[in-house]
Design an enzyme around this catalytic site. Structure first.
Site, PDB file in Angstrom:
ATOM      1  N   CYS A   2      33.395 -51.029  77.340  1.00  0.00           N
ATOM      2  CA  CYS A   2      34.118 -52.154  78.549  1.00  0.00           C
ATOM      3  C   CYS A   2      35.428 -51.624  79.260  1.00  0.00           C
ATOM      4  CB  CYS A   2      34.413 -53.438  77.293  1.00  0.00           C
ATOM      5  SG  CYS A   2      33.146 -53.910  76.553  1.00  0.00           S
ATOM      6  N   TRP A  74      30.254 -53.632  77.826  1.00  0.00           N
ATOM      7  CA  TRP A  74      29.081 -52.711  76.913  1.00  0.00           C
ATOM      8  C   TRP A  74      28.886 -53.629  75.541  1.00  0.00           C
ATOM      9  CZ3 TRP A  74      29.047 -50.327  72.209  1.00  0.00           C
ATOM     10  CH2 TRP A  74      28.020 -49.466  71.894  1.00  0.00           C
ATOM     11  N   ASN A  98      38.394 -55.670  75.574  1.00  0.00           N
ATOM     12  CA  ASN A  98      37.481 -54.285  75.206  1.00  0.00           C
ATOM     13  C   ASN A  98      37.889 -54.064  73.883  1.00  0.00           C
ATOM     14  OD1 ASN A  98      36.654 -51.594  75.133  1.00  0.00           O
ATOM     15  ND2 ASN A  98      38.107 -50.718  76.114  1.00  0.00           N
ATOM     16  N   GLY A  99      36.713 -53.909  73.137  1.00  0.00           N
ATOM     17  CA  GLY A  99      36.964 -53.680  71.575  1.00  0.00           C
ATOM     18  C   GLY A  99      36.332 -54.773  70.935  1.00  0.00           C
ATOM     19  N   GLU A 479      23.222 -29.723  69.735  1.00  0.00           N
ATOM     20  CA  GLU A 479      23.413 -30.180  70.852  1.00  0.00           C
ATOM     21  C   GLU A 479      22.345 -30.594  71.871  1.00  0.00           C
ATOM     22  OE1 GLU A 479      25.849 -31.654  72.618  1.00  0.00           O
ATOM     23  OE2 GLU A 479      25.646 -31.028  74.582  1.00  0.00           O
ATOM     24  N   LYS A 483      21.222 -34.002  73.704  1.00  0.00           N
ATOM     25  CA  LYS A 483      21.132 -34.113  75.171  1.00  0.00           C
ATOM     26  C   LYS A 483      19.803 -34.858  75.731  1.00  0.00           C
ATOM     27  CE  LYS A 483      24.392 -33.652  76.021  1.00  0.00           C
ATOM     28  NZ  LYS A 483      25.803 -33.504  75.655  1.00  0.00           N
TER      29      LYS A 483
HETATM   30  C1  AGP Z   1      27.744 -36.360  74.868  1.00  0.00           C
HETATM   31  O1  AGP Z   1      26.641 -36.193  75.688  1.00  0.00           O
HETATM   32  C2  AGP Z   1      27.777 -37.860  74.577  1.00  0.00           C
HETATM   33  N1  AGP Z   1      27.479 -38.749  75.602  1.00  0.00           N
HETATM   34  C3  AGP Z   1      28.581 -38.290  73.153  1.00  0.00           C
HETATM   35  O2  AGP Z   1      28.116 -37.610  72.275  1.00  0.00           O
HETATM   36  C4  AGP Z   1      30.266 -37.741  73.471  1.00  0.00           C
HETATM   37  O3  AGP Z   1      30.289 -36.506  73.314  1.00  0.00           O
HETATM   38  C5  AGP Z   1      30.962 -38.483  72.385  1.00  0.00           C
HETATM   39  O4  AGP Z   1      30.713 -39.980  72.216  1.00  0.00           O
HETATM   40  C6  AGP Z   1      32.423 -37.928  72.009  1.00  0.00           C
HETATM   41  O5  AGP Z   1      33.145 -38.011  73.266  1.00  0.00           O
HETATM   42  P1  AGP Z   1      34.489 -37.550  73.592  1.00  0.00           P
HETATM   43  O6  AGP Z   1      34.171 -36.197  73.765  1.00  0.00           O
HETATM   44  O7  AGP Z   1      34.991 -38.244  74.812  1.00  0.00           O
HETATM   45  O8  AGP Z   1      35.301 -38.004  72.461  1.00  0.00           O
END
Ligand code: AGP
Length: 608
Positions: A2, A74, A98-99, A479, A483
């Protein structure tokens, strides 16, 4: 996640609120809305889907007003339908949030018992109705909001527009970020400096528990006891211009392809090749005194932490613990005196990582954050910040931030190894020389992107895909799977290659492609054995390796492969991150999914 905007202005706020909401699009959302105060009445427009849908709706049914609040939602409580979109309104006020309001169910019951009627399923609506309840009983807006803040539990940021002729927006922050922008004749509110970039660079960040009263010509900030407090003014460096895709089809594609240039910059900040020295952005902290390192992060940043654990333990011989932030503080972790707690986050706002950071801080650990967003909640809570200098990352899938995090973590590992006497000047020179090669080697990989496109074309048909690797490359396998699943919606899992036979190998058949990350390192033969086990069960192995594919799996007509450049063990995981990013990107393009804003995901995850 949000996003909030607010303007207490002297001209119609709606076009500027819409511009600010567009700036917040990168956070991920599924509906949006605005509410204004005009001629003594509240007006509202909401739409499900992209902000473009709200733009169109505003053309059909214009809304205007010199004071207004806006929101990108969101969904947490209640589906992404218009009735749940913010702002939520009563006859007295409009609210955006937001939250999460954790005690919303009991408050909702209490308010229903008092005769309040709810329109949607959100937790936010209880805030609107509770303040309205206090206002109806004769309490003024400021006190009604203060009373409400004392009753609601959870982590949130709120903006409240009350129809009481005071031309004031109220704001409150507990957990979720909120920033006030100061103008000449107007004042502003936003979830972050990016939202306010075209309105103001003179910012007041609300601190935990703060709430504020914002009018055209004044801003008052109060702490959670209701005392007025002075908060520092900071000047944002965030650019006013929108990030643009250049000649690329997607931001993600651009962000993958700009890695050679971006990484060269980050390497230049942390390594001085001429002097053979690490150039950390902090002075006066003695890393040789650190007893143990705990690294905490979420998602992609967590996989960077996993790579760093291998580096730190191998090079610096220091105990390292790595955990995901959402679990860390709930398992009652054991801290050591003299411990260094490292938090990795692209956004610097991830709610779980921020909460874990505060937990470690209150336990007396020294806090080091490795961040892309230097103006963020985590940077304000940290003893030291190592910026990763990736520049704005707009694609929800993190790419260049990941490789930049790895470079900064490599600098940390080398520094700790050096000050602990595990690496001498020659050793430092060798690793710096190797890291300096990274931009060129990544350019070589990117130049061969057509080969990855062919593999992506093949795997895009699969329903399930496995990624396997060993050592640091097991983290890259995970990772790669993250992805691929987040942007192509293909089910993918990453495993340490040796783990396969303890369960996941049961999934293998001719329909399950397995991406094998097999650098020619000291674990190469072990990885090859695991890939052979897969092939013996009709698994379709796709090799990513600096050895010829035949050398890896003994030759097979059906085998697909991608040839990597040769690199040392430290540099290798940084390089192997790139083909798995490309694979995910091209698979998403092949499947026609939205690579930049995949369904259900948010760039900045500001709820637990
Ligand atoms: C990565 O592709 C993701 N969208 C997600 O896992 C992200 O890395 C995770 O939410 C952590 O976010 P940050 O690095 O902003 O804390």
């Amino acid at each position: 996640m949000c996003g909030i905007v607010g303007i207490v202005g002297v001209t119609n706020t709606v076009p500027r609120m819409m511009e600010a909401l567009h700036r917040l699009e990168y956070r991920g959302y599924d509906s949006a809305g605005v509410a204004t105060l005009h001629d003594g009445d509240l007006h509202r427009c909401r739409a499900v889907g992209k902000i473009a849908a709200l733009d169109s709706k505003l053309v059909e049914r214009p809304v205007k007003g010199d004071i207004g609040i806006g929101h990108t939602r969101w969904a947490t409580h209640g589906e992404a339908v218009e009735v749940n979109a913010h702002p939520h309104m009563t006859d007295k006020l409009a609210v955006v949030h937001n939250g999460i309001i954790e005690n919303f169910a009991s408050l909702k019951k209490e308010l229903i018992d008092k005769g309040h009627q709810f329109e949607g399923e959100t937790d936010t609506e209880v805030v609107a109705r509770l303040i309205t309840d206090y206002l109806t009983s004769g309490i003024d807006a400021k006190n009604a909001i203060f009373k409400t803040l004392k009753r609601i539990e959870g982590a949130f940021a709120l903006a409240i527009l009350v129809n009481d002729n005071n031309n004031t927006i109220y704001a409150a922050r507990r957990g979720s970020p909120l920033v006030i922008g100061l103008g000449q004749t107007e004042n502003y509110l936003g979830s972050d400096a990016i939202a306010l970039a075209s309105l103001s660079n003179k910012l007041i960040y609300l601190e935990e528990g703060d709430w504020a009263q914002i009018s055209r010509d004044s801003v008052s900030v109060f702490d959670m006891t209701g005392e007025e407090v002075a908060r520092p003014i900071t000047y944002s460096q965030v650019s006013n211009t929108f990030a643009d895709k250049g000649n690329y089809r997607h931001f993600m594609q651009k962000e993958i392809f700009e890695q050679p240039f971006i990484l060269a910059q980050t390497i230049g900040k942390y390594f001085d090749q001429n002097a053979c020295k690490i150039t950390l952005p902090v002075e006066g902290f003695d890393f040789s005194e650190v007893s143990k390192i705990t690294i905490i992060a979420c998602g992609t940043s967590y996989y960077a932490a996993q790579v760093a654990k291998f580096w730190l333990e191998k090079m610096a011989r220091i105990p390292v613990e790595v955990d995901i932030a959402s679990e860390f503080r709930y398992r009652d972790p054991v801290y050591m005196d003299g411990g260094l707690a490292v938090f990795i986050s692209q956004s610097g706002e991830t709610a779980d990582t921020l909460a874990a950071l505060k937990h470690a801080k209150s336990a007396g650990q020294t806090i080091l954050s490795i961040l892309n967003a230097e103006e963020s909640s985590m940077s304000r809570e940290s003893d030291m910040v190592f910026p990763i200098y990736a520049g704005p990352e707009i694609g929800v899938a993190s790419t260049k931030a990941f490789t930049c995090q790895l470079v900064v973590l490599a600098a940390l590992a080398i520094e700790v190894a050096y000050v602990r006497g595990e690496l001498d000047d020659n050793g430092v020179k060798t690793v710096i020389d190797n890291l300096e090669e990274v931009p060129r080697l990544i350019s070589d990989i990117l130049n061969n992107h057509k080969d990855i496109e062919k593999i992506a074309h093949y795997i895009a048909k699969a329903r399930d895909i496995l990624f396997v690797g060993r050592g640091t490359h097991s983290a890259i396998a995970m990772e790669g799977a993250l992805k691929l699943k987040e942007i192509s919606y293909i089910h993918a899992e990453g495993y340490a290659a040796g783990e396969l036979k303890h369960g996941p190998i049961a999934l293998i058949d001719e329909n399950v492609p397995v991406i094998g990350l097999a650098p020619n390192d000291d674990l190469f033969d072990k990885t090859v054995s695991n890939l052979q086990e897969i092939m013996a069960r009709q698994g379709k192995v796709i090799i990513i390796s600096d050895r010829e594919a035949d050398a890896v799996v003994g030759g097979s007509e059906k085998l697909l492969s991608f040839k990597m450049p040769k690199a040392c063990a430290l540099v290798s995981p940084i390089l192997y991150a790139v083909p798995v990013q490309l694979l995910a990107y091209y698979a998403a393009v092949e499947k026609g999914t939205d690579a930049d804003q995949p369904r259900n995901l948010a760039k900045s995850v500001t709820v637990e």
